[in-house]
Design a protein around this motif. Structure first.
Motif, PDB file in Angstrom:
ATOM      1  N   GLU A  23      47.482  55.028  49.049  1.00  0.00           N
ATOM      2  CA  GLU A  23      46.205  54.330  49.061  1.00  0.00           C
ATOM      3  C   GLU A  23      45.856  53.807  50.457  1.00  0.00           C
ATOM      4  O   GLU A  23      46.681  53.811  51.361  1.00  0.00           O
ATOM      5  CB  GLU A  23      46.226  53.142  48.073  1.00  0.00           C
ATOM      6  CG  GLU A  23      46.458  53.526  46.634  1.00  0.00           C
ATOM      7  CD  GLU A  23      47.924  53.648  46.298  1.00  0.00           C
ATOM      8  OE1 GLU A  23      48.756  53.755  47.220  1.00  0.00           O
ATOM      9  OE2 GLU A  23      48.215  53.642  45.096  1.00  0.00           O
TER      10      GLU A  23
ATOM     11  N   ILE B  65      38.582  43.473  54.051  1.00  0.00           N
ATOM     12  CA  ILE B  65      38.205  42.351  53.174  1.00  0.00           C
ATOM     13  C   ILE B  65      37.320  41.380  53.956  1.00  0.00           C
ATOM     14  O   ILE B  65      37.707  40.878  55.016  1.00  0.00           O
ATOM     15  CB  ILE B  65      39.447  41.579  52.670  1.00  0.00           C
ATOM     16  CG1 ILE B  65      40.490  42.513  52.054  1.00  0.00           C
ATOM     17  CG2 ILE B  65      39.049  40.460  51.715  1.00  0.00           C
ATOM     18  CD1 ILE B  65      40.150  43.112  50.748  1.00  0.00           C
TER      19      ILE B  65
ATOM     20  N   ALA C 212      35.949  51.258  42.895  1.00  0.00           N
ATOM     21  CA  ALA C 212      36.920  52.220  42.376  1.00  0.00           C
ATOM     22  C   ALA C 212      38.350  51.827  42.720  1.00  0.00           C
ATOM     23  O   ALA C 212      38.721  51.832  43.885  1.00  0.00           O
ATOM     24  CB  ALA C 212      36.631  53.618  42.917  1.00  0.00           C
TER      25      ALA C 212
ATOM     26  N   VAL D  30      35.200  40.457  49.265  1.00  0.00           N
ATOM     27  CA  VAL D  30      35.056  41.823  48.740  1.00  0.00           C
ATOM     28  C   VAL D  30      35.769  42.795  49.678  1.00  0.00           C
ATOM     29  O   VAL D  30      35.730  42.630  50.905  1.00  0.00           O
ATOM     30  CB  VAL D  30      33.553  42.208  48.580  1.00  0.00           C
ATOM     31  CG1 VAL D  30      32.798  42.165  49.903  1.00  0.00           C
ATOM     32  CG2 VAL D  30      33.419  43.591  47.950  1.00  0.00           C
ATOM     33  N   GLY D  31      36.439  43.786  49.087  1.00  0.00           N
ATOM     34  CA  GLY D  31      37.096  44.837  49.868  1.00  0.00           C
ATOM     35  C   GLY D  31      36.147  46.021  49.993  1.00  0.00           C
ATOM     36  O   GLY D  31      35.606  46.495  48.988  1.00  0.00           O
TER      37      GLY D  31
HETATM   38  P1  AMP Z   1      43.763  49.961  43.854  1.00  0.00           P
HETATM   39  O1  AMP Z   1      42.437  50.462  44.254  1.00  0.00           O
HETATM   40  O2  AMP Z   1      44.154  50.226  42.446  1.00  0.00           O
HETATM   41  O3  AMP Z   1      44.783  50.451  44.813  1.00  0.00           O
HETATM   42  O4  AMP Z   1      43.709  48.393  43.979  1.00  0.00           O
HETATM   43  C1  AMP Z   1      42.953  47.767  44.963  1.00  0.00           C
HETATM   44  C2  AMP Z   1      43.812  46.862  45.796  1.00  0.00           C
HETATM   45  O5  AMP Z   1      43.012  46.222  46.773  1.00  0.00           O
HETATM   46  C3  AMP Z   1      44.459  45.797  44.956  1.00  0.00           C
HETATM   47  O6  AMP Z   1      45.839  45.659  45.293  1.00  0.00           O
HETATM   48  C4  AMP Z   1      43.720  44.535  45.301  1.00  0.00           C
HETATM   49  O7  AMP Z   1      44.517  43.395  45.209  1.00  0.00           O
HETATM   50  C5  AMP Z   1      43.200  44.809  46.725  1.00  0.00           C
HETATM   51  N1  AMP Z   1      41.894  44.154  46.890  1.00  0.00           N
HETATM   52  C6  AMP Z   1      40.686  44.589  46.486  1.00  0.00           C
HETATM   53  N2  AMP Z   1      39.730  43.666  46.739  1.00  0.00           N
HETATM   54  C7  AMP Z   1      40.355  42.631  47.311  1.00  0.00           C
HETATM   55  C8  AMP Z   1      39.934  41.346  47.777  1.00  0.00           C
HETATM   56  N3  AMP Z   1      38.667  40.958  47.697  1.00  0.00           N
HETATM   57  N4  AMP Z   1      40.866  40.534  48.304  1.00  0.00           N
HETATM   58  C9  AMP Z   1      42.146  40.905  48.387  1.00  0.00           C
HETATM   59  N5  AMP Z   1      42.618  42.091  47.942  1.00  0.00           N
HETATM   60  C10 AMP Z   1      41.744  42.944  47.413  1.00  0.00           C
END
Ligand code: AMP
Ligand code: MG
Length: 342
Positions: free
Chosen positions: A179, A99, A140, A117-118
């Protein structure tokens, strides 16, 4: 809508087909080494909205952006600290999401209103080839209906999303099975937001100190603001309620044996499968084989939905290594309904 299964082993032209769907603003389910993802062009808010619609995902849950070239990290982040370079060097391509402060090109739908952004560089060759063919970063989340266990085969994706998306790209069973690890580098100290395919111990080896968000091991109330919004939702849940039993495996076996009622489902280590003759058992690998447990956990949770069980009991690995991620997914599937025996 007809959902096509596109298999690159049978026909290489499917990459062009999937890429052209993505370029025209459609969603496509894709394999990665962690779980299957439901992908769209990360630079188009309109395309990304289709992910939320297909999954029924809450709008305040941000998406991970997938890249296939390190240069893309600089385009998506406002700046890249030295610690991010170290992590990328050690663990990319692989199951780690970093992140960072977001660049202006990231639409609000991807960041869910956060200023971060992640970013992740997956190691799955099919995912890499698709990202390169499309020439786009792909937002995704996991390719499941929101709240359901994540998908680790194309068959799981079809169970949840057939008729709702135009295509699924085949890539075999996911090799990691849980994940990605999510680590935030925007605060004073690196902070683990979600345990996953890269362990906390591995992160500490590269970064030194890493804080652990308490939402990983505890239930967070709905009105509390969390760093990763996804952490507060009930997740990974089969239809029957789950109870997780933590502690020494012999003790958790005894406890479940004593308490499991008629029509109970049991998710247990391989060593104990034959010891629950009256229950619907699903095994998640040997006591000490965390890799196998991670690979099997979502398939096992999903499998209970094809049975008549009305309660599920699960043995839980300890928090060491990959065990922290497996235990976190089990506890979330149980809505943090946990029995601690040690
Ligand atoms: P998933 O891809 O369904 O496993 O979900 C993505 C995970 O990454 C979620 O739990 C989000 O809360 C976390 N995530 C994605 N982008 C961010 C961000 N910018 N800040 C904090 N957490 C993130
Ligand atoms: Mg998910």
């Amino acid at each position: 809508m007809d959902t096509q299964l596109l298999d690159p082993e049978k026909d290489k032209s499917v990459y062009e087909k999937a890429a052209s769907l993505l370029k025209s603003g459609e969603v496509v389910a894709i394999p990665t080494e962690t779980v299957y993802g439901l992908a769209a062009n990360a630079l188009s808010g309109e395309a990304v909205e289709k992910i939320f619609a297909a999954k029924g995902r809450p709008q305040d849950n941000p998406l991970i952006v997938h890249i296939a070239d390190l240069k893309q990290m600089k385009e998506l982040a406002r700046y890249v600290p030295e610690s991010a370079k170290k992590l990328a060097d050690a663990f990319w391509p692989g199951p780690l999401t970093i992140i960072l402060p977001k660049a202006d090109c990231i639409p609000v739908q991807v960041s869910a209103g956060l200023d971060t952004v992640g970013i992740r560089f997956p190691s799955h060759k099919v995912a890499q080839k698709l990202i390169k063919t499309a020439g786009l970063p792909l937002a995704a989340p996991s390719a499941n209906l929101s709240g359901r266990p994540s998908t680790t085969t194309s068959n799981h994706v079809m169970q949840d999303l057939k008729g709702k998306i135009p295509a699924v790209l085949e890539g075999g069973a996911c090799q990691v099975g849980v994940e990605s690890t999510v680590i935030s580098l925007v605060g004073e100290k690196p902070r683990l937001l979600r345990p996953g395919g890269i362990s906390l111990e591995q992160l500490i080896e590269v970064l030194g100190d890493v804080e652990v968000d308490r939402a990983i091991t505890e239930k967070i109330d709905d009105d509390v603001r969390v760093s990763a919004p996804g952490m507060k939702y009930r997740h990974y849940a089969p239809k029957a309620p789950v109870t997780v039993v933590c502690g020494n495996p012999d003790k958790t076996f005894e406890y479940i044996k004593l308490n499991a009622g008629e029509k109970a489902g049991v998710l247990c280590f391989k060593e104990y499968v034959k010891m629950f003759p009256k229950c619907e058992c699903r095994e998640m690998g040997s006591v000490n084989d965390l890799k196998e447990q991670a690979k099997r956990i979502f398939d096992a949770l999903r499998a209970f939905d094809e049975t008549e069980v009305c309660e599920i009991w699960a043995q839980c690995p300890s928090d060491k290594g990959l065990g922290l991620a497996i235990a976190n997914r089990l506890k979330k599937a149980a809505g943090f309904h946990i029995i601690e025996l040690d």
